[in-house]
Write an enzyme that holds these catalytic residues in place. Structure first.
Site, PDB file in Angstrom:
ATOM      1  CG  ASP A 137      46.726  82.820  89.254  1.00 11.71           C
ATOM      2  OD1 ASP A 137      47.236  82.708  88.124  1.00 11.71           O
ATOM      3  OD2 ASP A 137      47.152  82.191  90.252  1.00 11.71           O
ATOM      4  NE  ARG A 155      59.491  77.848  92.136  1.00  7.87           N
ATOM      5  CZ  ARG A 155      58.604  77.504  91.214  1.00  7.87           C
ATOM      6  NH1 ARG A 155      57.398  77.127  91.575  1.00  7.87           N
ATOM      7  NH2 ARG A 155      58.913  77.558  89.938  1.00  7.87           N
TER       8      ARG A 155
HETATM    9  C1  LIG Z   1      52.722  79.835  84.195  1.00  2.95           C
HETATM   10  S1  LIG Z   1      51.418  80.817  84.814  1.00  2.95           S
HETATM   11  C2  LIG Z   1      50.530  81.177  83.324  1.00  2.95           C
HETATM   12  C3  LIG Z   1      50.272  82.649  83.140  1.00  2.95           C
HETATM   13  C4  LIG Z   1      49.632  83.035  81.808  1.00  2.95           C
HETATM   14  N1  LIG Z   1      48.403  82.320  81.577  1.00  2.95           N
HETATM   15  C5  LIG Z   1      50.594  82.825  80.675  1.00  2.95           C
HETATM   16  O1  LIG Z   1      50.412  81.905  79.874  1.00  2.95           O
HETATM   17  O2  LIG Z   1      51.574  83.573  80.582  1.00  2.95           O
HETATM   18  C6  LIG Z   1      50.387  79.597  85.614  1.00  2.95           C
HETATM   19  C7  LIG Z   1      49.406  80.197  86.591  1.00  2.95           C
HETATM   20  O3  LIG Z   1      48.434  79.197  86.919  1.00  2.95           O
HETATM   21  C8  LIG Z   1      48.033  79.412  88.259  1.00  2.95           C
HETATM   22  N2  LIG Z   1      47.388  78.179  88.760  1.00  2.95           N
HETATM   23  C9  LIG Z   1      47.963  76.989  89.071  1.00  2.95           C
HETATM   24  N3  LIG Z   1      47.030  76.122  89.522  1.00  2.95           N
HETATM   25  C10 LIG Z   1      45.838  76.772  89.477  1.00  2.95           C
HETATM   26  C11 LIG Z   1      44.506  76.404  89.830  1.00  2.95           C
HETATM   27  N4  LIG Z   1      44.198  75.191  90.310  1.00  2.95           N
HETATM   28  N5  LIG Z   1      43.532  77.345  89.665  1.00  2.95           N
HETATM   29  C12 LIG Z   1      43.816  78.583  89.180  1.00  2.95           C
HETATM   30  N6  LIG Z   1      45.067  78.982  88.837  1.00  2.95           N
HETATM   31  C13 LIG Z   1      46.061  78.091  88.985  1.00  2.95           C
HETATM   32  C14 LIG Z   1      49.333  79.757  88.968  1.00  2.95           C
HETATM   33  O4  LIG Z   1      49.091  80.441  90.191  1.00  2.95           O
HETATM   34  C15 LIG Z   1      50.037  80.626  87.897  1.00  2.95           C
HETATM   35  O5  LIG Z   1      49.829  81.989  88.134  1.00  2.95           O
END
Ligand SMILES: C[S@@+](CC[C@H](N)C(=O)[O-])C[C@H]1O[C@@H](n2cnc3c(N)ncnc32)[C@H](O)[C@@H]1O
Length: 273
Positions: free
Chosen positions: A141, A35
């Site tokens: 996010d 990445r």
């Molecule tokens: C795999 S995606 C999930 C998307 C959606 N909720 C779904 O289930 O399809 C995980 C997301 O969590 C966000 N994320 C990770 N750590 C985070 C944090 N500490 N606070 C807010 N968002 C976070 C990432 O940027 C990413 O966009």
């Protein structure tokens, strides 16, 4: 292919943990390499040693640090992912909100497919029952890149394959000319959503009380203590009787006893019945 020493890995994973509470174990070494290689090339650096130095001397706005966070977070999402959650909303939650307004929050919304799926579910419910729902939709996010993508509402057409063709033509515009491989969410839908950046590990954010929180496929990246603290906070952010949705491989078992399961990875606050 670059290589990364234990020290460099520790620095990068430590900084990511401090900020986002995303927990990268040494098993994720190759993920970090793949990445961040793009960033290293883009900055014309020779490898991870120089990249770590670059991060240490980052400007006060920490531009490269935030690029690194964006690169290391997993943003995979889908329209109507875990479709049983949307079925549950229609069958067991929405009828109770026909006479009161509700706040719904997609708390790790990534590129927006989740919040648009929620909105389409509400609109279809109204159409099919002839009843009016009043709601406020919030999507947040940690990554500004994915939020920008979400708020633009443009997706590869193939990502919408699972959406019923009737719903697709009702809620999306088809791309024309060179853009036939893209679709765009209609503007009046996008306008119904408030997108904002929020770090779930931050303990100071202020939000209105929610009725439904989608916290799907994000706590999987957190350690137990971070999960517990977050879930306790979300309990306070939910109105009595509120629902919390987790991702398919996530659970509150051993994390919090403030919620009880009412469906597959669907929870409700205890003590509200
Ligand atoms: C795999 S995606 C999930 C998307 C959606 N909720 C779904 O289930 O399809 C995980 C997301 O969590 C966000 N994320 C990770 N750590 C985070 C944090 N500490 N606070 C807010 N968002 C976070 C990432 O940027 C990413 O966009």
């Amino acid at each position: 292919m670059y290589s990364i020493s234990d020290r460099e890995f520790k620095y990068i994973s430590g900084e990511l943990y401090k900020y986002a509470k995303i927990n990268l174990t040494l098993k994720k070494r190759s993920l970090v390499i793949s990445r961040l290689s793009k960033r290293i090339r883009k900055l014309n650096l020779s490898g991870f040693e120089e990249y770590v130095d670059y991060l240490k001397n980052d400007d006060p706005d920490r531009i490269e640090f935030y690029r690194m966070v964006d690169a290391l977070s997993t943003n995979y999402s889908l329209f109507f992912r875990e479709s049983y959650h949307f079925d549950y909303m229609v069958e067991s939650i929405l009828p109770a909100y026909e006479h009161k307004s509700m706040n719904i929050w997609s708390a790790a919304s990534s590129t927006g497919q989740e919040i648009y799926s929620i909105l389409i579910t509400l609109l279809e419910y109204e159409k099919q029952t002839g009843r009016h729902l009043s709601y406020r939709l919030l999507a947040s996010d940690i990554s500004t890149d994915v939020l920008k993508y979400a708020a633009r509402g443009i997706y590869p057409k193939k990502d919408t394959d699972k959406i019923d063709p009737k719903m697709l033509s009702e809620y999306f515009l088809k791309g024309r000319d060179t853009k036939t491989n893209l679709v765009k969410v209609k503007k009046d839908l996008i306008r119904k959503i408030t997108f904002f950046r929020l770090n779930l590990s931050d303990k100071t954010y202020q939000l209105p009380k929610m009725d439904i929180i989608f916290l799907r496929n994000v706590i999987i990246y957190f350690d137990r203590q971070t999960k517990t603290e977050l879930i306790e906070r979300l309990y306070d952010y939910l109105n009595p009787g509120g629902h919390l949705f987790l991702g398919h491989s996530e659970s509150l078992a051993g994390i919090s006893d403030k919620f009880y399961p009412v469906g597959k990875t669907i929870y409700r606050r205890v003590g509200d019945d």
